[in-house]
Design a protein around this motif. Structure first.
Motif, PDB file in Angstrom:
ATOM      1  N   ALA A  40       0.760  -1.125   0.213  1.00  0.00           N
ATOM      2  CA  ALA A  40      -0.198   0.154  -0.011  1.00  0.00           C
ATOM      3  C   ALA A  40       0.909   1.340   0.017  1.00  0.00           C
ATOM      4  O   ALA A  40       0.536   2.200  -0.502  1.00  0.00           O
ATOM      5  N   ALA A 109      -6.399   2.404   1.383  1.00  0.00           N
ATOM      6  CA  ALA A 109      -5.623   2.534   0.074  1.00  0.00           C
ATOM      7  C   ALA A 109      -5.813   1.246  -0.629  1.00  0.00           C
ATOM      8  O   ALA A 109      -6.140   0.156  -0.481  1.00  0.00           O
ATOM      9  N   ARG A 110      -5.769   1.759  -2.093  1.00  0.00           N
ATOM     10  CA  ARG A 110      -6.150   0.607  -2.995  1.00  0.00           C
ATOM     11  C   ARG A 110      -5.254   0.785  -4.128  1.00  0.00           C
ATOM     12  O   ARG A 110      -4.616   2.074  -4.338  1.00  0.00           O
TER      13      ARG A 110
END
Length: 137
Positions: A40, A109-110
């Motif tokens: 991330a 977070a992606r």
């Protein structure tokens, strides 16, 4: 909060190659390398061991400013975080806040190389950082 189970554990190490070889030797498994896109946050690399669906990750910092490098400076090598699976990380983040915990990220977070995640601050959980990772059932 509905937790699907313990997804895995991340262990912070200074020498990723040394410890990867050691864990491979002890477990009789070959690690899967994880480059920076698998995290991330940038500046990390690792080795992943899938042990019957349980993820054991060795993580090392390639940059000085990462949370892993700060952890290694303060505490030395060891368990960095426990990862728990949740159905929906957005719901989990909201529930963390409602419970009085401090999510590390305002929004989960992606990214392409990793699932949607968020974290608790270690002070909220007796010095243990929890990662909430979206793992659909």
């Amino acid at each position: 909060m509905q937790v699907n189970g313990i997804h895995g554990i991340n262990i912070a190490v200074k020498d990723l190659d040394q410890w990867t070889r050691r864990y491979e030797e002890i477990f009789g498994l070959e690690a899967k390398p994880v480059d920076e896109s698998g995290f991330a946050f940038p500046g990390l690399r690792g080795s992943n061991f899938d042990i019957g669906g349980f993820q054991l990750n060795l993580i090392a910092s390639v940059d000085e400013g990462t949370s892993v490098s700060r952890f290694l400076e303060r505490r030395g090598e060891g368990v960095f975080l426990v990862s728990v699976g949740v159905q929906d990380v957005d719901v989990a983040t909201r529930e963390l806040q409602e419970s009085g915990l401090t999510p590390v990220l305002g929004e989960p977070a992606r990214g392409e190389g990793h699932a949607a995640v968020n974290f608790t601050h270690p002070r909220d959980m007796a010095g243990v950082q929890l990662e909430f990772i979206e793992v659909p059932r």
